[in-house]
Every structure is written in C-alpha cells, then in structure tokens.
Design a protein around this motif. Sequence first.
Motif, mmCIF file in Angstrom:
data_model
loop_
_atom_site.group_PDB
_atom_site.id
_atom_site.type_symbol
_atom_site.label_atom_id
_atom_site.label_comp_id
_atom_site.label_asym_id
_atom_site.label_seq_id
_atom_site.Cartn_x
_atom_site.Cartn_y
_atom_site.Cartn_z
ATOM 1 N N LEU A 339 0.821 -1.210 0.000
ATOM 2 C CA LEU A 339 0.000 0.000 0.000
ATOM 3 C C LEU A 339 0.854 1.259 0.000
ATOM 4 O O LEU A 339 0.318 2.364 -0.040
ATOM 5 C CB LEU A 339 -0.923 0.010 1.234
ATOM 6 N N GLY A 340 2.164 1.102 0.023
ATOM 7 C CA GLY A 340 3.060 2.248 0.136
ATOM 8 C C GLY A 340 3.530 2.809 -1.199
ATOM 9 O O GLY A 340 3.215 2.293 -2.275
ATOM 10 N N ALA A 341 4.310 3.884 -1.108
ATOM 11 C CA ALA A 341 4.784 4.605 -2.294
ATOM 12 C C ALA A 341 5.710 3.751 -3.149
ATOM 13 O O ALA A 341 5.660 3.811 -4.379
ATOM 14 C CB ALA A 341 5.502 5.887 -1.863
ATOM 15 N N LYS A 342 6.567 2.944 -2.521
ATOM 16 C CA LYS A 342 7.503 2.129 -3.294
ATOM 17 C C LYS A 342 6.762 1.126 -4.171
ATOM 18 O O LYS A 342 7.175 0.842 -5.299
ATOM 19 C CB LYS A 342 8.474 1.419 -2.365
ATOM 20 N N ALA A 343 5.667 0.591 -3.640
ATOM 21 C CA ALA A 343 4.891 -0.370 -4.425
ATOM 22 C C ALA A 343 4.219 0.317 -5.612
ATOM 23 O O ALA A 343 4.107 -0.262 -6.699
ATOM 24 C CB ALA A 343 3.827 -1.029 -3.537
ATOM 25 N N ARG A 344 3.784 1.557 -5.412
ATOM 26 C CA ARG A 344 3.156 2.298 -6.513
ATOM 27 C C ARG A 344 4.136 2.504 -7.671
ATOM 28 O O ARG A 344 3.751 2.467 -8.834
ATOM 29 C CB ARG A 344 2.638 3.653 -6.014
ATOM 30 N N GLU A 345 5.398 2.727 -7.330
ATOM 31 C CA GLU A 345 6.403 2.976 -8.367
ATOM 32 C C GLU A 345 6.513 1.799 -9.339
ATOM 33 O O GLU A 345 6.863 1.977 -10.500
ATOM 34 C CB GLU A 345 7.769 3.227 -7.729
ATOM 35 N N LYS A 346 6.206 0.593 -8.859
ATOM 36 C CA LYS A 346 6.367 -0.603 -9.682
ATOM 37 C C LYS A 346 5.136 -0.884 -10.540
ATOM 38 O O LYS A 346 5.186 -1.760 -11.406
ATOM 39 C CB LYS A 346 6.655 -1.806 -8.783
ATOM 40 N N ARG A 347 4.049 -0.168 -10.297
ATOM 41 C CA ARG A 347 2.819 -0.434 -11.048
ATOM 42 C C ARG A 347 2.724 0.458 -12.275
ATOM 43 O O ARG A 347 3.370 1.492 -12.363
ATOM 44 C CB ARG A 347 1.608 -0.226 -10.138
ATOM 45 N N GLU A 348 1.885 0.027 -13.199
ATOM 46 C CA GLU A 348 1.782 0.728 -14.468
ATOM 47 C C GLU A 348 1.123 2.094 -14.321
ATOM 48 O O GLU A 348 0.209 2.278 -13.516
ATOM 49 C CB GLU A 348 0.985 -0.112 -15.470
ATOM 50 N N LEU A 349 1.596 3.035 -15.117
ATOM 51 C CA LEU A 349 0.967 4.344 -15.220
ATOM 52 C C LEU A 349 -0.247 4.245 -16.131
ATOM 53 O O LEU A 349 -0.197 3.597 -17.175
ATOM 54 C CB LEU A 349 1.941 5.360 -15.818
ATOM 55 N N SER A 350 -1.320 4.894 -15.739
ATOM 56 C CA SER A 350 -2.482 4.957 -16.623
ATOM 57 C C SER A 350 -2.201 5.944 -17.743
ATOM 58 O O SER A 350 -1.689 7.049 -17.509
ATOM 59 C CB SER A 350 -3.721 5.402 -15.851
ATOM 60 N N GLN A 351 -2.554 5.566 -18.963
ATOM 61 C CA GLN A 351 -2.365 6.472 -20.092
ATOM 62 C C GLN A 351 -3.282 7.694 -19.998
ATOM 63 O O GLN A 351 -3.097 8.672 -20.715
ATOM 64 C CB GLN A 351 -2.622 5.719 -21.397
ATOM 65 N N MET A 352 -4.265 7.632 -19.093
ATOM 66 C CA MET A 352 -5.193 8.745 -18.936
ATOM 67 C C MET A 352 -4.762 9.702 -17.825
ATOM 68 O O MET A 352 -5.491 10.639 -17.495
ATOM 69 C CB MET A 352 -6.600 8.196 -18.656
ATOM 70 N N LEU A 353 -3.576 9.472 -17.258
ATOM 71 C CA LEU A 353 -3.104 10.315 -16.157
ATOM 72 C C LEU A 353 -3.026 11.795 -16.524
ATOM 73 O O LEU A 353 -3.474 12.639 -15.734
ATOM 74 C CB LEU A 353 -1.744 9.803 -15.664
ATOM 75 N N PRO A 354 -2.461 12.180 -17.689
ATOM 76 C CA PRO A 354 -2.424 13.614 -18.004
ATOM 77 C C PRO A 354 -3.819 14.258 -18.026
ATOM 78 O O PRO A 354 -3.996 15.384 -17.555
ATOM 79 C CB PRO A 354 -1.768 13.659 -19.388
ATOM 80 N N ARG A 355 -4.806 13.549 -18.556
ATOM 81 C CA ARG A 355 -6.170 14.085 -18.575
ATOM 82 C C ARG A 355 -6.715 14.239 -17.165
ATOM 83 O O ARG A 355 -7.418 15.204 -16.855
ATOM 84 C CB ARG A 355 -7.079 13.165 -19.392
ATOM 85 N N ALA A 356 -6.405 13.253 -16.311
ATOM 86 C CA ALA A 356 -6.866 13.329 -14.929
ATOM 87 C C ALA A 356 -6.255 14.537 -14.217
ATOM 88 O O ALA A 356 -6.941 15.253 -13.474
ATOM 89 C CB ALA A 356 -6.509 12.041 -14.189
ATOM 90 N N LEU A 357 -4.967 14.781 -14.437
ATOM 91 C CA LEU A 357 -4.312 15.921 -13.799
ATOM 92 C C LEU A 357 -4.922 17.243 -14.261
ATOM 93 O O LEU A 357 -5.104 18.163 -13.457
ATOM 94 C CB LEU A 357 -2.812 15.897 -14.110
ATOM 95 N N GLU A 358 -5.226 17.340 -15.552
ATOM 96 C CA GLU A 358 -5.857 18.553 -16.065
ATOM 97 C C GLU A 358 -7.210 18.775 -15.394
ATOM 98 O O GLU A 358 -7.548 19.900 -14.992
ATOM 99 C CB GLU A 358 -6.012 18.450 -17.577
ATOM 100 N N LEU A 359 -7.995 17.713 -15.239
ATOM 101 C CA LEU A 359 -9.304 17.816 -14.604
ATOM 102 C C LEU A 359 -9.162 18.251 -13.149
ATOM 103 O O LEU A 359 -9.929 19.087 -12.652
ATOM 104 C CB LEU A 359 -10.010 16.456 -14.682
ATOM 105 N N ILE A 360 -8.173 17.706 -12.460
ATOM 106 C CA ILE A 360 -7.928 18.059 -11.059
ATOM 107 C C ILE A 360 -7.524 19.523 -10.941
ATOM 108 O O ILE A 360 -8.058 20.253 -10.088
ATOM 109 C CB ILE A 360 -6.842 17.138 -10.467
#
Length: 581
Positions: A339-360
């Motif tokens: 559940l930690g940050a190191k584990a997140r680093e190993k998981r795939e990035l969503s291709q929709m991340l830039p759109r999500a950031l713009e919405l945020i």
Amino acid sequence: MDATILSRHEEQEEQQTADDILVERAKAGDREAFGELVRRHRAKVYGYARSYTQEPFLAEDIVQDALIRAFLHLGTLVDSRRFLPWLHRIVRNQAYTRLQKAPQKREQVFSGLSSAPSMQENTDWEDLDSILHRLGRRWSQPANPGETPEDVLVRKELLQTITGMLHCLSARERRIVESHFFDHLSPQEIARLFQISQANVYQLLSRSRKKLLQEKTRVAVDQYVLSRKEASMMKKAVLKTPEAFGLQTWVTCAMALHGMVNAAGRSFSLPMVMGLSGHAFRLTVVPEQIHIAGPTMFPFNEVLQQGLRNMGFSSHVVNDFKPGENIGVNANFVDPSLLGAKAREKRELSQMLPRALELIHRSIDRGYPVAAWDLFIPEFGLIYGYDDEQKQLHAGDNCGHNATIAYDHLGRGLMEDLFVLTLGEAVETDQRQMLIGALQMAIEHYRGTEPGCGAVNGLEAYAKWLEAFEKRGIEPNGNSYTLAVVHDARRNASAFWRELADTWTDSAFDAVRPSWLEAADLYGGIAEGYAELCLLFPFPAGGEPNAPAESQKAIQLLQNIQSQEQRAAALLENMQKALSE
C-alpha cells in the motif's frame, strides 16, 4: 504623457523592433532567429490555443503544428510587423482543423505481428503501434516527392521522440524492437537472428511495448507540467481541508460527494447526500463468499454522475477503472508494504493520467475538491490541493488518511485503477425532480436493472447472501465489511426520509409525506436488523459466520430484513408513481 506610460510604450516599440529584425533574419533562413521568436511568444501562442480548447495536450499539439507551418511559410509574410497576428491566424486554423477531427482511438495491444501492419496508409499519431510502423516503413527510405515539408518535420520530430523513448528498454529489448519495426524483420527472422524462440520474441515485443507506453505517459505528464510553466500557470493551490474527512460513515463515496457539493455551496446533510445519490438504498454482494469488494462493485460513472445530477450538478470524469478485474484483492490481507509509495512505483501508469491531472487542476482552481478512487486504500477519497513544483497532490479521506501523493502515483494504488470525478456547472432542478431521480435510481437497483459489474444487486442479493450462509463458505472479513456498509446505508436512509418529512414543507408533497414517514420507520427497522448482524459479525475479524449456530441466526435475521426490504421497494415504487402523476 505620463512617464510610466511613455516608458511602457518605448519598451513595446523596442520589442516590436527586435521582433521585426528576428522575423527578417528568420525569413532569410536563420533558425536561431526563429527559435528566439518562439521563445518570446510561445506562452502567448499557447494561450491562443487554450482559448479554443480546454485540453492542454490538444493545445500543445496545435501549437506544435502551428509553429512548424509558420517556419515553413514565413516567406509568405509580407509585413514583418504583423508576425504575431499572422501566427495567431495559423493557430486558429490549426485549432479548427484539429477540433473537427474524430476522437482518437485508445491504444491497442500488439496485434497481427506476423501480418503486414506496416502497409497501412493512414497513421494515428496518438497510437504507439501506428507511429512505430510508420516510422519503421520510412526509416531508410528517401523522402517521397509528394510528401509535404510539414510531414517531413513532423516525422523527424516524432522519430526523435520515439528513439529517445527507446532508451527505457534494455539493450536486448531495443535491438529486437528496432529489428522488427525499423529493419522489417519478421518474428521468425528475429528468432533465428538472436537464437531464441518465436514465443520469446512475442513476449519481448509485448513487454517492450508496455515499457514504451509507460515512457510515453511519463513524457506526456512532463509535457503537461511544462505547458503549465510556459503558460505561467505553475503554482501551489491547496483548499481548506474538507470537513467531510470527519464524517462517520462507511460509505466513502457518499463522503466524497458530500465534500464536493458542500464546497460548491449546497449545504446537504450526509443523509440527504446518501438518499439523493441512491447510496442509502444500495446492496451489492459477491456471491458465494461475500467478498469485501462487493459494496464498491458498481459502475462508478453512471451511479456517481447520476447522483450528482440528482443534487443539481453536472460532472466530469476520467475513468480507467475496470470493476471486477481485481476482485481477488483484499487490502486487509495484503502485505502493508503493497500500500506504500515504493509499491506504486512498480505499477503501471495509466495512459489517462495527463487528462486526470488537467481535470484536477481545473477543479481545484474553481475551489472544488475532487473525488478519486484508491488514493490510499481501495476506498474513495478527496483531492483538495496541488503543488506543480513538487508535482504533488494533497488528498485525504475519512479513514484516517491525509497526505500528499505524487502526480505519477495517481491511479497506481493496490487496484491499479484510475478514477477521478469533478463537479461541472450547476443544473436547473427542483425538489420534486431531485426526488424522482433518486427514486428511479433506488428502484432500478432494487430490481436489478442497473448495469452489473460482476456482483449481484438489490433484492436478488439477499438470495445470494442467504445461499452463502447456508453453504457456509463465507469469508468473515468481507462479510462483516458488507454488513457495516449496508447498516450505515439503511440508518441514513431512515434519516433521509425523516429529514424530507421535516424540512420539505411544500404543500405539493402533502400526498406523499405519510409515505416518507412510513419509509423512515421501515428503514429504521431494517437498520436495527443489520445492527444485530454487525454485533454478531464485527469488522474486521468478522466472527464465525460459517459456524452452525451463528449461520442459522444470521439466516433468520437476513430473511426478516429481506421481507422488510421487499416492502420498502414497493413503497418507493408507489412514491414514484404518486410524484409522476
């Protein structure tokens, strides 16, 4: 003339003179002069593009296209003093052209590697496979006499981008990718050349493509942040910590909706949010074991957006969520390190991340927090701030989390799903329409006509739950969690109907007010039944739901609740008919 105004006028004249000189030098073929013009005016040009589209990635594409065309056709500019208006016109034309195109397709998997995709005539510049095949087809060929200068420059720029991205691959992966796409070798030929099996070739190409997609997303995020910097939009914006974090509820999506609508000036109580959004009446279970995922296995888009419409708001979503795919994951049973940050680093990035950031960014700048899934654990939370310099989001929930999350960690939680929801504009509605919408949602859920996500909804869920107790195959933790969520929902359902009866005093509701009071009592009784079950099977340990005595008692309580729920569903249908007449 005022000295300050005179000084500004002189500065503008000096800048105009300098621009004129740069334009003349650029027209003579001086690329450095054109580069200086771009540096001076790029932010302004980007602003032009953003005035035509709210999507920063599309605006960036428009700017790139416009600058290429400007460089190629600079010789047609007669009056050097008209450079900026001339460039503005090119941006406008490019924007109109791009906005008229059909939406781009999503990335596809490697397919038909042994076929001949390299013979495609059309290239989808947003699709990695299509770009690689086009570049590979033209890697060693001389320029086509019919190819425009714009195509040549675009191809060269994309080639540089793709070859730069190839550095994310290992030396072996890169050689195989280049052999297939750029040297036009078939998988069979590559297998012979590298003395490996064809199966390994396919595996290496597939793994390499995933890496390239991840790198493509990282580049897109970096470009998005850069575009904000160039447009002088880089900043830190943190809203007041949402009061919703203090709500005592197991229904975290209702907590998130409460925080959003109250930030927008609608002072809804939690029971009102639960009732109008339909969550007070939901029951979703996973058959056989009653897995912990049950209560959140619903179509996020449809349910949450309709709930917001019932409360008077349009909404916007970026959704890369696939309900049911990770049903086997229970956050309570995994290693905490996952559940930690190191584990997140190993998981795939969503291709929709830039759109999500713009919405945020857009929502926070309006003063509204953003609902998101799986920020810390597989529950809903709220994003209420951002820091562009640090590339961090400020987020929390009512489960005890309140911290920063890296931009590129969004959507990389335990479930590896990305979902963000923001408020749009207020929509015109009234109390009657709001209630009819809520009743429609509740009835569709009760009757099982809501789109399914691999679980069982409404009244049918009771039969599956009873069957699970009878077969004694229940998972204690998931069962106790489901009980806690549904008990909380029905308790708020009772409070919702009571609040309507007390506060919606318009005489138009006099005919249905007795039904509201009846519903308040009925749901109060249902909540009491669930309270007994919660004591029998407390979260998180869950008691012993498969022990004979406990199982039999649970079956009796559930059968009684099921009977009351059937009466409640019929009562809601009668209310809907009365309000629709």
